[in-house]
Design a protein around this motif. Sequence first.
Motif, PDB file in Angstrom:
ATOM      1  N   ASN A  11     -10.801   8.924   9.014  1.00  0.00           N
ATOM      2  CA  ASN A  11     -10.270   7.754   8.359  1.00  0.00           C
ATOM      3  C   ASN A  11      -9.374   7.409   6.828  1.00  0.00           C
ATOM      4  O   ASN A  11      -9.185   6.378   6.957  1.00  0.00           O
ATOM      5  CB  ASN A  11     -12.103   7.004   8.506  1.00  0.00           C
ATOM      6  CG  ASN A  11     -10.787   5.422   8.514  1.00  0.00           C
ATOM      7  OD1 ASN A  11     -10.371   5.123  10.098  1.00  0.00           O
ATOM      8  ND2 ASN A  11     -11.349   4.360   8.154  1.00  0.00           N
ATOM      9  N   VAL A  12      -9.069   9.018   6.270  1.00  0.00           N
ATOM     10  CA  VAL A  12      -7.985   9.371   5.247  1.00  0.00           C
ATOM     11  C   VAL A  12      -6.955   8.812   5.494  1.00  0.00           C
ATOM     12  O   VAL A  12      -6.246   8.290   4.604  1.00  0.00           O
ATOM     13  CB  VAL A  12      -8.670   9.960   4.201  1.00  0.00           C
ATOM     14  CG1 VAL A  12      -7.678  11.356   5.570  1.00  0.00           C
ATOM     15  CG2 VAL A  12      -7.879  10.114   3.214  1.00  0.00           C
ATOM     16  N   GLY A  13      -6.491   8.200   6.846  1.00  0.00           N
ATOM     17  CA  GLY A  13      -4.833   8.253   7.554  1.00  0.00           C
ATOM     18  C   GLY A  13      -4.604   8.759   7.362  1.00  0.00           C
ATOM     19  O   GLY A  13      -3.192   9.231   7.846  1.00  0.00           O
ATOM     20  N   LYS A  14      -4.960  10.485   8.431  1.00  0.00           N
ATOM     21  CA  LYS A  14      -4.401  11.898   8.460  1.00  0.00           C
ATOM     22  C   LYS A  14      -3.394  11.711   9.523  1.00  0.00           C
ATOM     23  O   LYS A  14      -2.328  12.459   9.946  1.00  0.00           O
ATOM     24  CB  LYS A  14      -5.447  12.796   8.273  1.00  0.00           C
ATOM     25  CG  LYS A  14      -5.122  14.254   8.514  1.00  0.00           C
ATOM     26  CD  LYS A  14      -5.841  15.557   8.639  1.00  0.00           C
ATOM     27  CE  LYS A  14      -7.259  15.209  10.248  1.00  0.00           C
ATOM     28  NZ  LYS A  14      -6.922  15.563  11.182  1.00  0.00           N
ATOM     29  N   SER A  15      -3.772  11.021  11.096  1.00  0.00           N
ATOM     30  CA  SER A  15      -3.257  11.031  11.809  1.00  0.00           C
ATOM     31  C   SER A  15      -1.806  10.188  11.838  1.00  0.00           C
ATOM     32  O   SER A  15      -0.851  10.222  12.452  1.00  0.00           O
ATOM     33  CB  SER A  15      -3.855  10.158  13.510  1.00  0.00           C
ATOM     34  OG  SER A  15      -5.177  10.889  13.151  1.00  0.00           O
ATOM     35  N   SER A  16      -1.686   8.771  10.722  1.00  0.00           N
ATOM     36  CA  SER A  16      -0.843   7.757  11.033  1.00  0.00           C
ATOM     37  C   SER A  16       0.157   8.862   9.867  1.00  0.00           C
ATOM     38  O   SER A  16       1.583   8.414  10.051  1.00  0.00           O
ATOM     39  CB  SER A  16      -1.279   6.836   9.540  1.00  0.00           C
ATOM     40  OG  SER A  16      -2.283   6.561  10.686  1.00  0.00           O
ATOM     41  N   SER A  31      -6.204   6.570  15.261  1.00  0.00           N
ATOM     42  CA  SER A  31      -7.499   5.661  15.138  1.00  0.00           C
ATOM     43  C   SER A  31      -8.443   6.240  16.545  1.00  0.00           C
ATOM     44  O   SER A  31      -8.611   5.067  17.028  1.00  0.00           O
ATOM     45  CB  SER A  31      -7.041   4.714  15.790  1.00  0.00           C
ATOM     46  OG  SER A  31      -6.575   3.487  14.240  1.00  0.00           O
ATOM     47  N   LYS A 120      -2.390   5.892   2.009  1.00  0.00           N
ATOM     48  CA  LYS A 120      -2.711   4.397   1.548  1.00  0.00           C
ATOM     49  C   LYS A 120      -2.416   3.736   0.511  1.00  0.00           C
ATOM     50  O   LYS A 120      -3.015   2.098  -0.019  1.00  0.00           O
ATOM     51  CB  LYS A 120      -4.041   4.001   2.220  1.00  0.00           C
ATOM     52  CG  LYS A 120      -4.588   4.278   3.708  1.00  0.00           C
ATOM     53  CD  LYS A 120      -6.203   4.132   4.310  1.00  0.00           C
ATOM     54  CE  LYS A 120      -6.355   4.902   4.958  1.00  0.00           C
ATOM     55  NZ  LYS A 120      -8.095   4.819   5.923  1.00  0.00           N
ATOM     56  N   ASP A 122      -0.243   1.511   0.113  1.00  0.00           N
ATOM     57  CA  ASP A 122       0.241  -0.552  -0.056  1.00  0.00           C
ATOM     58  C   ASP A 122      -0.990  -0.926   0.189  1.00  0.00           C
ATOM     59  O   ASP A 122      -0.760  -2.186  -0.325  1.00  0.00           O
ATOM     60  CB  ASP A 122       0.788  -0.117   1.645  1.00  0.00           C
ATOM     61  CG  ASP A 122       0.085   0.145   2.588  1.00  0.00           C
ATOM     62  OD1 ASP A 122      -0.665  -0.733   3.113  1.00  0.00           O
ATOM     63  OD2 ASP A 122      -0.601   0.992   2.857  1.00  0.00           O
ATOM     64  N   LYS A 123      -2.288  -0.392  -0.067  1.00  0.00           N
ATOM     65  CA  LYS A 123      -3.580  -1.509  -0.769  1.00  0.00           C
ATOM     66  C   LYS A 123      -3.194  -1.636  -2.239  1.00  0.00           C
ATOM     67  O   LYS A 123      -4.504  -2.599  -2.333  1.00  0.00           O
ATOM     68  CB  LYS A 123      -4.564  -0.827   0.403  1.00  0.00           C
ATOM     69  CG  LYS A 123      -4.184  -0.136   1.711  1.00  0.00           C
ATOM     70  CD  LYS A 123      -5.107  -0.583   2.559  1.00  0.00           C
ATOM     71  CE  LYS A 123      -6.224  -0.981   3.607  1.00  0.00           C
ATOM     72  NZ  LYS A 123      -6.872  -0.999   4.743  1.00  0.00           N
ATOM     73  N   SER A 152       1.980   5.387   4.827  1.00  0.00           N
ATOM     74  CA  SER A 152       1.967   5.514   6.149  1.00  0.00           C
ATOM     75  C   SER A 152       2.215   4.555   6.696  1.00  0.00           C
ATOM     76  O   SER A 152       3.511   3.692   7.658  1.00  0.00           O
ATOM     77  CB  SER A 152       1.046   5.792   7.161  1.00  0.00           C
ATOM     78  OG  SER A 152       0.489   7.165   6.501  1.00  0.00           O
ATOM     79  N   ALA A 153       2.107   3.028   6.044  1.00  0.00           N
ATOM     80  CA  ALA A 153       2.345   2.082   6.704  1.00  0.00           C
ATOM     81  C   ALA A 153       3.485   1.581   6.372  1.00  0.00           C
ATOM     82  O   ALA A 153       4.489   1.035   7.211  1.00  0.00           O
ATOM     83  CB  ALA A 153       1.349   0.917   6.420  1.00  0.00           C
TER      84      ALA A 153
END
Length: 172
Positions: A11-16, A31, A120, A122-123, A152-153
């Motif tokens: 859930n760290v954002g690896k795929s993104s 996800s 992430k 952007d958070k 990634s966003a």
Amino acid sequence: APEVVVCGRSNVGKSSLINKLLGRKALAKVSQKPGKTATINFYDVDGVYLVDLPGYGFAKVGQAERKRWADLIAGYFDQDRSFNLVVCLVDIRHEPQKLDREMVAFLKERELPFVIALTKADKISAQKARNTKLRVAEDLGVDTDDIYVTSSAKGTGIRELQARISEDTLEE
Ligand code: GDP
């Protein structure tokens, strides 16, 4: 072929991030249910192997499954391969966790070339992101040049990370 490994907690954002790094060349699944995949995916990016290690430490899986992941990851690094770069992802909003520390300690011990990508971004505010980068550098004992603030966003830091990967995979 030059090999770049991407790893991080689930859930760290690896795929993104992998999707961003790959652009339109290939797609990593985003996800998927956390904990569902304990396989290693390979992507061929213009002759560079991008290796997607399973996310570690999903809280809701049992001890046995966790051990299986740990073995899979360690087993991967135990093979006689030469790694150009390991990209270790850490969520920018959280202090590096136990598993992040263990991964970094492991990479240092093996003397594997690695960078940290804080995900992430952007958070949080840009100011806070800069401070976090400095804190993580000190905390993990990693050079600030080896820490990338990414989103990634928003696309933040992707080009910089791509440039680093190109640089480190050039000479082979
Ligand atoms: P993985 O489990 O590490 O592969 O993580 P995913 O790429 O599937 O992302 C996990 C969750 O974080 C998903 O809900 C994503 O939409 C979200 N996410 C990933 N990257 C970013 C990012 O850069 N910014 C924000 N705001 N959310 C992100």
